[in-house]
Design an enzyme around this catalytic site. Sequence first.
Site, PDB file in Angstrom:
ATOM      1  N   ASP A 434      89.892  51.489  67.280  1.00 26.04           N
ATOM      2  CA  ASP A 434      90.328  52.870  67.449  1.00 26.04           C
ATOM      3  C   ASP A 434      90.817  53.406  66.110  1.00 26.04           C
ATOM      4  OD1 ASP A 434      89.817  52.895  70.148  1.00 26.04           O
ATOM      5  OD2 ASP A 434      91.815  52.203  70.688  1.00 26.04           O
ATOM      6  N   ASP A 755      93.998  50.819  73.705  1.00 29.03           N
ATOM      7  CA  ASP A 755      95.382  50.987  74.147  1.00 29.03           C
ATOM      8  C   ASP A 755      95.508  51.681  75.500  1.00 29.03           C
ATOM      9  OD1 ASP A 755      94.594  53.500  73.441  1.00 29.03           O
ATOM     10  OD2 ASP A 755      95.956  53.718  71.735  1.00 29.03           O
ATOM     11  N   ASP A 759      90.351  51.995  78.499  1.00 29.10           N
ATOM     12  CA  ASP A 759      89.725  51.044  77.586  1.00 29.10           C
ATOM     13  C   ASP A 759      89.533  49.669  78.231  1.00 29.10           C
ATOM     14  OD1 ASP A 759      89.477  52.717  75.341  1.00 29.10           O
ATOM     15  OD2 ASP A 759      91.571  52.405  74.794  1.00 29.10           O
TER      16      ASP A 759
END
Length: 1023
Positions: A434, A755, A759
């Site tokens: 990310d 997070d 996900d």
Amino acid sequence: MLNKLKYSPKVYYGGIQSVLLAISTAPLTKSQRKWRVACIVIYVSLSMAKRVVSSKGKKLSPHHLLNALPSPPSPHAVLEIKPNIDDDDDGDDCFHDQEVVVAQKQLAEMVKAKKLDDLQTFGGIEAIARLLRTNTESGVDGDDEGLRRRRIAFGSNTYEKPKPKGLLHFVVEAFKDTTILILLACAVLSLAFGIREHGAKEGWYEGGSIFVAVFLVVAVSAGSNFRQELQFDKLIGDQVPADGLFVDGHSFQVDESSMTGESEHVEVNSSHNPFLLSGSKVADGYSRMLVVSVGMSTAWGEMMSSITRDSNEQTPLQERLSRLTSSIGKVGLAVALLVLVVMLVRYFTGNTRDEEGFREFNGVDKDLNDVFNSVLRIVSAAVTIVVVAIPEGLPLAVTLTLAYSMKRMMADQAMVRKLPACETMGSATVICTDKTGTLTLNQMKVTKFCIGLDEIIGQNITHDVLELIYQGVSFNTTGSIYKPKTEGSGYEYCGSPTEKAILSWAVEDLGMDIDRLKQNYTVVRVETFNSEKKRSGVLIRNNTGGGYQLHWKGAAEMVLAMCSNYYDSNGEIKIMTKEKRSEFERIIQGMAASSLRCIAFACKQMQREETITTKESNEITTTTTTTNTTSSSSKSLSEEELTLIGIVGMKDPCRSGARKAIQLCRAAGVDIKMITGDNIFTAKAIATECGILDPNQNVASGEVVEGLEFRGYTEEERRLKVRNIRVMARSSPLDKLLMVQCLKQLGEVVAVTGDGTNDAPALKEADVGLSMGIQGTEVAKESSDIVILDDDFSSVATVLLWGRCVYNNIQKFIQFQLTVNVAALVINFVAAVSAGDVPLTAVQLLWVNLIMDTLGALALATERPSQELMHHPPVGRTEPLIMNIMWRNLLPQALYQIAILLTLQFRGRDIFDVNEQVKNTIIFNTFVLCQVFNEFNSRNLEKRNVFKGIHKNRLFLGIIAITIILQIVMVEFLKKFADTVSLSLEQWGICVAIASLTWPIGWVMKFVPVTKKPFLSYLSFFR
């Protein structure tokens, strides 16, 4: 749809009313009609009496008497009265003299599925509130006993965590290992043969020793996994606490991405969408909700109960170890079978002799009992060969290495939840990361502000424009400002990183006074942020001068498209010509290319409130038992003829160590892919700043894509292009999952950071899931293998280094272990075939394999990671576990030991002038000491100087000392158990001298080059 609600016998009077009056039109018998009339009379009488008595003597007006009569029945709910099986009903007033048990599943499913028709069928929110005995203003009335009854009826609003796996579970899992099963079979056979041949007093030694070995392996493995299971603590962040219905509120929006994976905020209101799901986050506005279901009955509880951490998929190392164990097992069984056949043939052909020199079998007058004992001895020798071949210390060594490394990784901000993830990370070839919070600090800061076409430095802004900025910032926001009462304390800002950055900029840099603005202006209407429009609006009224001011704020390119005028740096309004619009677009693109997030402010002065009617609104009627509310249209704020105030550029700074960590990973041959929801310009800028994209080179075609484009590829196109992708912008969780699946299909070992709850699929699909310890949700952590405690990509790179260290340490141990096994296997095989006996007993071999290898594993596992490990390419999924350099190192050592020990076996008595027992003890002692010296050689697979840094590893030196001490005890004191005799100092010196020659042999062999083609590929048997 008919919804059934269950009540206790002490039914609420309104409930009886619904039963009596809202029944079907089916014909009633005469008896039924009489009972119905009687019930109506009784009900009306009791209802009026209750109302009168409850007035406590107050004078009742006609209005009160009218209210005492039953209200018209609701045609929307059918109630089913069932007896309450609770015998301890003490008549408390918690539920108006009865205990209400609602058909919880129906209400819960209505909210989860967002069935608006079902809500109307129930009679609306007010009707459900009455059925639940809840006041929409004051909530639940009742004492502790009443709350207890509610908990019994509806459950507690707590998440029932999955029952942790007990120690027995991990013990059973450990026994599923193939090596353990083979050892157990050998233990049973050795125990049976030993007791049969030597009696119970001494015959248990070999079989018992194998059982001890198995026990230690299982205990350490199960204990480590069980301890790790207890260590993991689940954390839940701020979220909607239960499933419920929207009662009232203002501009209320929720983020349901943690539940549904949809990134867009969902507007919640009483007409279109009154449903609130537990686990979703409040994105904007405020509201009050009517709780319908709690705890495990909610959407959140249902999802958490369905999460499982079990996976039958093997890690790359487990696959390699399985192949290695299988190959060794095949070799061991083949050799053991060959030994068994040869020894049986030699015995029955009369080619073996007993201790007195006579033929053991002459075929005539031999006692059958002696023949059986001889055959058992031969089978026992074959079992010993199998024991030699199986690396019983390997499972324990791997577990110890992983457990030790896991503990050390905790200090480096990485909590390993699953032991195999340590080594799997070392095999990683791709890391999908990310951006926000991982590569960046997630701390937005305004770094650039433009009014008109000019950049503004300091507070060089005209008064009128500054006031407009104040209005747009203070009222068109989801954040808030808090000023502590303590003197000297600074302002505190709440909200998203973007909102906090804008608020702090306006207060600290522009001097905005939020209290003055709240006194002078009143919010009339708010249009919250929409992920499609990417903007939010507010209409405010001037409390002093009159008039209205409309403000819009959002993505710069979106707001710019709504503007027909703009303020210049002098505060004058200019017309937005086509040329000026193009210049503004270039300014926005320039900001984005500098990794700035662009937010534009626009306004419109109005003398009256102006709204527009949205085209997509539909007429929806929500009916309750008391009121009818119809919303025929939805009003939106005007979006035309706005005046652009200015453009703000905000930056989320890259973490200080992110660029260096990415360079380190790329130098190690690991491909880094950034997956973000930002626009493509910002994504490219951040990727360039972090080192994912090269600033000195033009971005190649296909290196930067958007999620929509990637999603639109066919499977074949994705497989062809996915390796070239380095940045994916405007991506969704589905895009991340697709990328992980595609990379794994191509044979890559994939690590993924995440997070959010959305996900979780990608984290579970990846070979290694890395969740964030600070920003990560509970579901993300549950789905991950490793938790990065500080959310920093530098820690991800550290985990990669540790993973390679673990993998390298396991390889060191395997080289050390196989040297022992190859030498012992060949020695026992040659001796058994030629002389009919083995020089190394099963107990001695288990001592070497278990004690030596356990301590050896600890010694080699304590090697700290070095940056040299990051100079090699990743091993990936297909590289062999035993590399060519390992064969180069172990084969010469094994051949040396075989040559020396076979010489001692056949010529030792003559060379040293000793008896058979002393000779066998010298062989055993020399063999063990060879492994002690060879342990130094195993410290480094490639470097010739194996003593570098050894003084820093005190644990290694301590383990070597302990090993030598234990060997002395084994030879000199445990003679009967180990089948040894005492040795003189001279004999000890000879053993040490022979063993020490392993050092120069290892040093010389590291000059020998090796080919890249795997050694075992030359042998079709191992393909």
